[in-house]
Design a protein around this motif. Structure first.
Motif, mmCIF file in Angstrom:
data_model
loop_
_atom_site.group_PDB
_atom_site.id
_atom_site.type_symbol
_atom_site.label_atom_id
_atom_site.label_comp_id
_atom_site.label_asym_id
_atom_site.label_seq_id
_atom_site.Cartn_x
_atom_site.Cartn_y
_atom_site.Cartn_z
ATOM 1 N N UNK A 169 0.824 -1.147 0.182
ATOM 2 C CA UNK A 169 -0.149 0.103 0.035
ATOM 3 C C UNK A 169 0.998 1.147 -0.101
ATOM 4 N N UNK A 170 1.031 1.786 -1.076
ATOM 5 C CA UNK A 170 1.961 3.172 -1.337
ATOM 6 C C UNK A 170 1.222 4.179 -1.874
ATOM 7 N N UNK A 171 1.606 5.300 -1.361
ATOM 8 C CA UNK A 171 0.962 6.763 -1.965
ATOM 9 C C UNK A 171 1.567 6.904 -3.385
ATOM 10 N N UNK A 172 1.022 7.094 -4.387
ATOM 11 C CA UNK A 172 1.346 7.269 -5.851
ATOM 12 C C UNK A 172 1.107 8.572 -6.169
ATOM 13 N N UNK A 173 1.837 9.154 -7.096
ATOM 14 C CA UNK A 173 1.808 10.510 -7.759
ATOM 15 C C UNK A 173 1.295 10.184 -8.942
ATOM 16 N N UNK A 174 0.526 11.209 -9.443
ATOM 17 C CA UNK A 174 -0.157 11.185 -10.829
ATOM 18 C C UNK A 174 0.943 11.878 -11.828
ATOM 19 N N UNK A 175 1.021 11.572 -13.013
ATOM 20 C CA UNK A 175 2.026 11.751 -14.123
ATOM 21 C C UNK A 175 1.651 13.289 -14.223
ATOM 22 N N UNK A 176 0.603 13.664 -14.180
ATOM 23 C CA UNK A 176 0.230 15.158 -14.054
ATOM 24 C C UNK A 176 -0.800 15.403 -13.304
ATOM 25 N N UNK A 177 -1.010 16.580 -12.807
ATOM 26 C CA UNK A 177 -2.188 17.210 -11.798
ATOM 27 C C UNK A 177 -3.436 16.746 -12.614
ATOM 28 N N UNK A 178 -4.530 16.542 -11.648
ATOM 29 C CA UNK A 178 -6.009 16.403 -12.030
ATOM 30 C C UNK A 178 -6.714 17.345 -11.237
ATOM 31 N N UNK A 179 -7.707 17.636 -11.931
ATOM 32 C CA UNK A 179 -8.743 18.927 -11.332
ATOM 33 C C UNK A 179 -9.939 18.141 -10.912
ATOM 34 N N UNK A 180 -10.415 18.383 -9.553
ATOM 35 C CA UNK A 180 -11.701 18.220 -9.292
ATOM 36 C C UNK A 180 -12.728 19.672 -9.234
ATOM 37 N N UNK A 181 -13.735 19.504 -9.985
ATOM 38 C CA UNK A 181 -14.490 20.895 -9.848
ATOM 39 C C UNK A 181 -15.768 20.755 -8.809
ATOM 40 N N UNK A 182 -16.083 21.652 -8.104
ATOM 41 C CA UNK A 182 -16.991 21.321 -7.241
ATOM 42 C C UNK A 182 -18.502 20.924 -8.115
ATOM 43 N N UNK A 183 -19.087 19.918 -7.571
ATOM 44 C CA UNK A 183 -20.224 19.483 -8.298
ATOM 45 C C UNK A 183 -19.955 18.080 -8.986
ATOM 46 N N UNK A 184 -18.539 17.823 -9.052
ATOM 47 C CA UNK A 184 -18.194 16.489 -9.418
ATOM 48 C C UNK A 184 -18.624 15.312 -8.370
ATOM 49 N N UNK A 185 -18.556 14.213 -9.120
ATOM 50 C CA UNK A 185 -18.997 12.954 -8.372
ATOM 51 C C UNK A 185 -17.808 12.055 -8.123
#
Length: 312
Positions: A169-185
């Motif tokens: 169980x390891x914390x993993x970095x994304x290759x590039x940043x991802x965005x969560x907008x309010x209202x996303x599920x």
């Protein structure tokens, strides 16, 4: 304050310490925040104390074992551009989460509606930039994925492991940043195998119970600790032809009394997919906001085939 207590007891001090700063699980290696983010300490808005929660497994009841484990956190006076937060998503840890015995693949779901985070705080929240993720299940889980929906449409993944292993169980970095907008599920899906178990596996903190969760490391930080859900267990008992219990725990006991076979397992899986979820958003102090809603459309993951030339 420096004290020892029961993290899940009646001590109010511990229930007011909900937001995760960092976690370590079996097989994990040291985790470094990305170079442009860090966890802030020392200002009036930052936590004034922390709780370290440690889970032990001693199935053989060995005596005289002394534990010296812990977590070492490094800090620096050189501030980074962004203050990072950790958002827990997935299935609310409670026995309403269940997995029938004899299941080759049984899928559990936890749902987050990010719009509720704004409702909890009473103010707009900017887009969240997600840098890293950690997937967490116990011994029955072998596949975990975090699905990202916008306007009811699946737009991508916030983390996935088709061969999840409790011992890695390891914390993993994304290759590039991802965005969560309010209202996303956000939907966390865990696929479990209980072919080696005779009884129902219920949700809980014990290794022999099950969890289905994801941790998202993001910025800018907001004072929200968790956004997760549990399903309508009464709906599921009725779908299985059982009498509706007077309480939720009655329904859990009814689930435990089912004589499981292929037909009942299939009926339970369909009910899990069809039922409403109670979404729970918790702030740092453990205050909650609830909303009932169905899951968005779920596309099942493709089967995984091991490519091994030696088997040809």
């Amino acid at each position: 304050m420096s004290d020892v207590g029961d993290c899940y007891g009646n001590d109010g001090r511990y229930s007011q310490c909900m937001s995760a700063t960092f976690g370590w699980a079996v097989g994990g290696e040291p985790y470094d925040y990305p170079a442009d983010v860090g966890f802030a300490i020392g200002t009036p808005d930052d936590p004034q104390y922390v709780r370290i929660e440690i889970h032990y497994s001693n199935f053989e009841n060995k005596q005289g074992i002394k534990d010296s484990s812990g977590i070492r956190i490094s800090y620096t006076p050189e501030l980074r551009p962004h203050d990072c937060g950790t958002l827990m998503v997935g299935v609310f840890t409670f026995p309403i989460h269940f997995i029938p015995p004899g299941s080759e693949e049984f899928r559990s779901y936890g749902l987050c509606d990010t719009r509720m985070m704004e409702d909890m705080l009473g103010r707009p929240i900017p887009d969240l930039t997600v840098k890293s993720f950690l997937l967490h299940g116990h011994l029955t889980a072998y596949g975990v994925r975090i699905l990202h929906y916008r306007n009811g449409t699946l737009i991508g993944s916030l983390g996935e492991d088709k061969k999840y292993d409790f011992n890695f169980q390891q914390v993993r970095h994304f290759p590039k940043d991802l965005t969560i907008k309010m209202g996303d599920q956000i939907v966390v899906e865990c696929t479990s195998n209980t072919m080696d178990r005779e009884g129902v596996t219920f949700g809980g903190p014990s290794t022999l119970n099950e969890m289905c969760a994801g941790f998202l490391f993001y910025y800018p930080i907001v004072p929200i600790a968790a956004c997760w859900s549990f399903m309508d267990i009464q709906y599921i008992t009725e779908a299985l032809g059982l009498e509706r219990g007077e309480t939720i725990m009655d329904a859990v006991m009814n689930i435990d009394s089912v004589e499981w076979d292929d037909e009942s397992r299939a009926a339970a899986q369909k009910a899990v997919m069809d039922t409403n979820h109670l979404i729970i958003v918790e702030n740092r102090e453990g205050k909650r906001l609830n909303k009932t809603t169905p899951l968005p459309p779920i596309s099942l993951p493709p089967p995984y085939h091991c490519e091994d030339d030696s088997l040809e």
